[in-house]
Write an enzyme that holds these catalytic residues in place. Structure first.
Site, PDB file in Angstrom:
ATOM      1  N   GLY A  65       0.798  -1.227   0.000  1.00  0.00           N
ATOM      2  CA  GLY A  65       0.000   0.000   0.000  1.00  0.00           C
ATOM      3  C   GLY A  65       0.821   1.264   0.000  1.00  0.00           C
ATOM      4  N   GLY A  76       2.084   5.028   1.616  1.00  0.00           N
ATOM      5  CA  GLY A  76       2.505   5.564   2.908  1.00  0.00           C
ATOM      6  C   GLY A  76       3.900   5.126   3.278  1.00  0.00           C
ATOM      7  N   SER A  77       4.376   5.763   4.334  1.00  0.00           N
ATOM      8  CA  SER A  77       5.755   5.569   4.753  1.00  0.00           C
ATOM      9  C   SER A  77       5.976   4.162   5.286  1.00  0.00           C
ATOM     10  CB  SER A  77       6.089   6.564   5.861  1.00  0.00           C
ATOM     11  OG  SER A  77       5.728   7.853   5.448  1.00  0.00           O
ATOM     12  N   GLU A  92      -0.586  -1.361  -6.773  1.00  0.00           N
ATOM     13  CA  GLU A  92      -1.317  -0.187  -7.218  1.00  0.00           C
ATOM     14  C   GLU A  92      -0.308   0.919  -7.501  1.00  0.00           C
ATOM     15  OE1 GLU A  92      -5.144   0.747  -4.745  1.00  0.00           O
ATOM     16  OE2 GLU A  92      -3.591   2.184  -4.334  1.00  0.00           O
ATOM     17  N   ASN A 136      -7.343   9.785   4.751  1.00  0.00           N
ATOM     18  CA  ASN A 136      -7.164   9.834   3.287  1.00  0.00           C
ATOM     19  C   ASN A 136      -8.314   9.149   2.551  1.00  0.00           C
ATOM     20  OD1 ASN A 136      -4.618  11.007   3.696  1.00  0.00           O
ATOM     21  ND2 ASN A 136      -3.654   9.000   3.842  1.00  0.00           N
ATOM     22  N   LYS A 188       1.263   9.504  18.010  1.00  0.00           N
ATOM     23  CA  LYS A 188       1.306  10.757  18.811  1.00  0.00           C
ATOM     24  C   LYS A 188       2.060  10.537  20.123  1.00  0.00           C
ATOM     25  CE  LYS A 188      -1.249  12.597  15.604  1.00  0.00           C
ATOM     26  NZ  LYS A 188      -0.480  13.038  14.451  1.00  0.00           N
TER      27      LYS A 188
HETATM   28  N1  COA Z   1      -5.199   7.541  15.511  1.00  0.00           N
HETATM   29  C1  COA Z   1      -4.968   8.800  15.090  1.00  0.00           C
HETATM   30  N2  COA Z   1      -3.950   9.157  14.282  1.00  0.00           N
HETATM   31  C2  COA Z   1      -3.099   8.174  13.909  1.00  0.00           C
HETATM   32  C3  COA Z   1      -3.249   6.844  14.319  1.00  0.00           C
HETATM   33  C4  COA Z   1      -4.363   6.535  15.157  1.00  0.00           C
HETATM   34  N3  COA Z   1      -4.584   5.296  15.580  1.00  0.00           N
HETATM   35  N4  COA Z   1      -2.258   6.111  13.799  1.00  0.00           N
HETATM   36  C5  COA Z   1      -1.504   6.945  13.054  1.00  0.00           C
HETATM   37  N5  COA Z   1      -2.004   8.184  13.135  1.00  0.00           N
HETATM   38  C6  COA Z   1      -1.489   9.386  12.474  1.00  0.00           C
HETATM   39  C7  COA Z   1       0.009   9.540  12.614  1.00  0.00           C
HETATM   40  O1  COA Z   1       0.329  10.145  13.851  1.00  0.00           O
HETATM   41  C8  COA Z   1       0.332  10.425  11.420  1.00  0.00           C
HETATM   42  O2  COA Z   1      -0.077  11.748  11.749  1.00  0.00           O
HETATM   43  P1  COA Z   1       0.727  13.034  11.226  1.00  0.00           P
HETATM   44  O3  COA Z   1       0.470  13.037   9.747  1.00  0.00           O
HETATM   45  O4  COA Z   1       0.057  14.146  11.952  1.00  0.00           O
HETATM   46  O5  COA Z   1       2.153  12.784  11.590  1.00  0.00           O
HETATM   47  C9  COA Z   1      -0.637   9.922  10.341  1.00  0.00           C
HETATM   48  O6  COA Z   1      -1.679   9.240  11.061  1.00  0.00           O
HETATM   49  C10 COA Z   1       0.005   8.979   9.332  1.00  0.00           C
HETATM   50  O7  COA Z   1       0.590   7.918  10.034  1.00  0.00           O
HETATM   51  P2  COA Z   1       1.980   7.283   9.617  1.00  0.00           P
HETATM   52  O8  COA Z   1       2.405   6.413  10.748  1.00  0.00           O
HETATM   53  O9  COA Z   1       2.919   8.337   9.141  1.00  0.00           O
HETATM   54  O10 COA Z   1       1.576   6.277   8.463  1.00  0.00           O
HETATM   55  P3  COA Z   1       1.537   6.292   6.890  1.00  0.00           P
HETATM   56  O11 COA Z   1       2.144   7.466   6.231  1.00  0.00           O
HETATM   57  O12 COA Z   1       2.086   4.983   6.525  1.00  0.00           O
HETATM   58  O13 COA Z   1      -0.048   6.352   6.566  1.00  0.00           O
HETATM   59  C11 COA Z   1      -2.320   5.596   6.571  1.00  0.00           C
HETATM   60  C12 COA Z   1      -0.908   5.472   7.182  1.00  0.00           C
HETATM   61  C13 COA Z   1      -3.216   4.537   7.212  1.00  0.00           C
HETATM   62  C14 COA Z   1      -2.893   6.976   6.820  1.00  0.00           C
HETATM   63  C15 COA Z   1      -2.187   5.375   5.021  1.00  0.00           C
HETATM   64  O14 COA Z   1      -1.515   4.163   4.768  1.00  0.00           O
HETATM   65  C16 COA Z   1      -3.542   5.319   4.359  1.00  0.00           C
HETATM   66  O15 COA Z   1      -4.131   6.350   4.027  1.00  0.00           O
HETATM   67  N6  COA Z   1      -4.101   4.094   4.150  1.00  0.00           N
HETATM   68  C17 COA Z   1      -5.409   3.890   3.595  1.00  0.00           C
HETATM   69  C18 COA Z   1      -5.385   3.703   2.116  1.00  0.00           C
HETATM   70  C19 COA Z   1      -4.577   2.520   1.707  1.00  0.00           C
HETATM   71  O16 COA Z   1      -4.301   1.611   2.456  1.00  0.00           O
HETATM   72  N7  COA Z   1      -4.182   2.535   0.454  1.00  0.00           N
HETATM   73  C20 COA Z   1      -3.325   1.533  -0.104  1.00  0.00           C
HETATM   74  C21 COA Z   1      -4.084   0.602  -0.924  1.00  0.00           C
HETATM   75  S1  COA Z   1      -3.135  -0.064  -2.198  1.00  0.00           S
END
Ligand code: COA
Length: 508
Positions: free
Chosen positions: A266, A268-269, A291, A381, A405
């Site tokens: 997927g 994200g980082s 994807e 997102n 956090k």
């Molecule tokens: N509650 C609230 N906030 C949360 C959290 C929780 N349980 N877990 C993580 N976060 C916040 C983090 O603190 C971070 O916040 P910031 O932007 O203010 O720093 C943010 O969410 C992103 O988290 P991060 O750990 O940097 O993860 P990421 O960049 O890998 O993104 C998702 C994680 C879930 C947001 C991202 O993967 C996503 O949008 N997924 C849904 C779509 C998807 O899976 N697509 C792929 C299909 S092919």
């Protein structure tokens, strides 16, 4: 006309349709629906949306915007700031747009990415007035050659009343030949999709279009915005390690071969970092059916770890973009870009038996996953393609850091505050502490495994207590309903999910 441009527009009849972005934007009226190219910051229409934003300063308007996924070049941000969006689908990832969605100023439909094309095809959604798609060229027989993403462009072009092509000379024209555009046809009348291997080519190199629909070609010269991926850190490296150990166990058990199974990873980082973990692993000759193809994918190809990658967009950091786009011929026999309907199609995901790795915001003690809604309320997102893959993959894996956090939030909770992926779809949960393999386990067997293997040690006592109390109430999936969301409520009130008595324990 510039020789280079006339070479890029193969059909001479179309060359007279070159217009400025401002002219193209002047055709767009209040209340219309636009289908824009663009998928995870790649291959997005850039010039016409910008011109539309400028136009709206003089003549306020609102439009519905459909895309492949998130847009780059700050287009989502600027459209949100300009207040020109009524309805947006199926995915976004911009902080300004996110805010407007959560304030109720933009209507957002959070959609499985493979579903949008079906809904457009079957006329469920508002009809599309303009498809605005980025291209690197138009062939002599009038096929639009997309740039760095395919997304939903082919269905938008097919169904829209009019088509505007943004011919982008900054994008490498050598992308021609990498795409494979296949149209599934109407539901109830279609054949099985003839794709049985990740590198099968089943369609055409471009989007076929009725040329009369192309009413304007806008010349642009702007690269995609680079990805915003942050490099791996200690936690994401640990998650990658646990994933690799889990995969090793699957190979040892004879359930996977040495070259695993086609991988989907997927956005994200976290997902990107997990792929980097594969670089140092013993696994090689890997195949990818995914994807978004991010930086890590190209490092895996360069290292000879990945044999072939099929995706729907290429989203790279600035340095990687330079390296890959100046050397595209080296990847020509290792890459395919497909419409998102095909890259995410459940029929193919199940047929190929993918290993699907996506990121959760939070998971609960029984294995339900929330990928989209912060505290069950605010959109992050969107579900993106994660659901397309999760329901149908051979192995559905969700990764997440155990806390967010600075520890104020536990990513493992008694009950997720929003369900994107149900306990029925989730096979494995991985955090930096370990993995929980949930396959073949009843809910009451899963909870202790998730708590002990995945939760942050500081939150384990509080989770154990919840589970213990829930068990006393009985049931297939025991809960203390009045406390199921108490962790989220506690965070809203006091800025942490941890109850005071456990805070004291962690300080001791
Ligand atoms: N509650 C609230 N906030 C949360 C959290 C929780 N349980 N877990 C993580 N976060 C916040 C983090 O603190 C971070 O916040 P910031 O932007 O203010 O720093 C943010 O969410 C992103 O988290 P991060 O750990 O940097 O993860 P990421 O960049 O890998 O993104 C998702 C994680 C879930 C947001 C991202 O993967 C996503 O949008 N997924 C849904 C779509 C998807 O899976 N697509 C792929 C299909 S092919």
């Amino acid at each position: 006309m510039d020789k280079q441009i006339s070479e890029l527009i193969g059909d001479s009849r179309l060359r007279s349709r070159i217009v400025t972005a401002e002219t193209a934007a002047s055709w767009i009226k209040d209340g219309m629906t636009l289908g824009l190219s663009g998928f995870t910051r790649a291959g997005d229409a850039k010039a016409v949306p910008f011109a539309l934003i400028e136009k709206a300063k003089q003549q306020p308007l609102k439009v519905n915007v459909y895309t492949g996924a998130s847009l780059g070049s700050d287009v989502d941000k600027m459209m949100a700031e300009a207040g020109i969006i009524n309805k947006r689908l199926p995915f976004q990832a911009d902080s300004v747009m996110r805010k407007k969605i959560n304030q109720g100023e933009i209507l957002f439909i959070d959609q499985h990415l493979s579903h949008t094309a079906e809904l457009v095809r079957s006329d469920v959604l508002n009809p599309i007035d303009f498809a605005i798609v980025e291209a690197v060229s138009i062939t002599e027989d009038g096929m639009i050659i997309p740039s760095t993403s395919v997304g939903n462009s082919s269905i938008f072009v097919k169904k829209a009343r009019h088509v505007i092509v943004e011919l982008n000379t900054a994008q490498p024209k050598e992308l021609k030949g990498l795409h494979d555009i296949y149209e599934v046809g109407k539901q109830g009348k279609r054949e099985p999709i003839p794709l049985t291997k990740v590198d099968d080519r089943i369609g055409t190199i471009g989007i076929s279009v009725d040329e009369d629909k192309i009413i304007g070609i806008v010349l642009t010269n702007q690269l995609d915005s680079p990805s915003t991926i942050v490099p791996p850190d200690a936690e994401t490296a640990a998650i990658a390690n646990h994933l690799i150990n889990f995969l090793r166990k699957e190979v040892a058990a004879g359930r996977l071969s040495e070259n695993l199974a086609p991988i989907q990873a997927g956005i994200g980082s976290v997902a990107n970092a997990v792929l980097y973990g594969l670089l140092d692993s013993e696994f090689s000759n890997l195949e990818v059916y995914s994807e978004v193809l991010q930086d890590a994918m190209f490092d895996l190809i360069d290292a000879g770890k990945v044999r072939f990658a099929s995706g729907c967009s290429i989203t790279l950091s600035q340095n990687k973009m330079k390296q890959v786009y100046s050397n595209l011929d080296a990847y020509r026999d290792k890459l395919i870009l497909r419409p998102q309907e095909i890259s995410n199609h459940p029929e193919i995901v199940r047929r190929l038996g993918l290993i699907s790795i996506n990121t959760a915001l939070e998971a609960d003690i029984y294995g339900n996953v929330n990928s989209t809604h912060v505290r069950g309320t605010n959109m992050m997102n969107g579900i993106g393609g994660s659901g397309d893959f999760a329901r149908n993959a051979r192995l559905t894996i969700f990764v997440t850091k155990s806390i967010a956090k600075n520890g104020a939030i536990s990513s493992i909770v008694p009950f997720v505050s929003h369900v994107d992926h149900t306990e029925h779809d989730v096979d494995v949960i991985i955090t930096e502490y370990g993995y929980a393999d949930l396959r073949g386990l009843a809910p009451i067997e899963r909870a202790p495994l998730i708590i002990e293997n995945c939760a942050h040690p500081d939150y384990r006592p509080q989770l154990r207590e919840y589970f213990k109390e829930a068990l006393k109430r009985g049931g297939q999936t025991p809960h203390v309903l009045e406390k199921a969301f108490s962790w989220h409520i506690h965070y809203e009130k006091y800025g942490t999910m941890m109850e005071p008595k456990y805070q004291l324990q962690t300080q001791q």
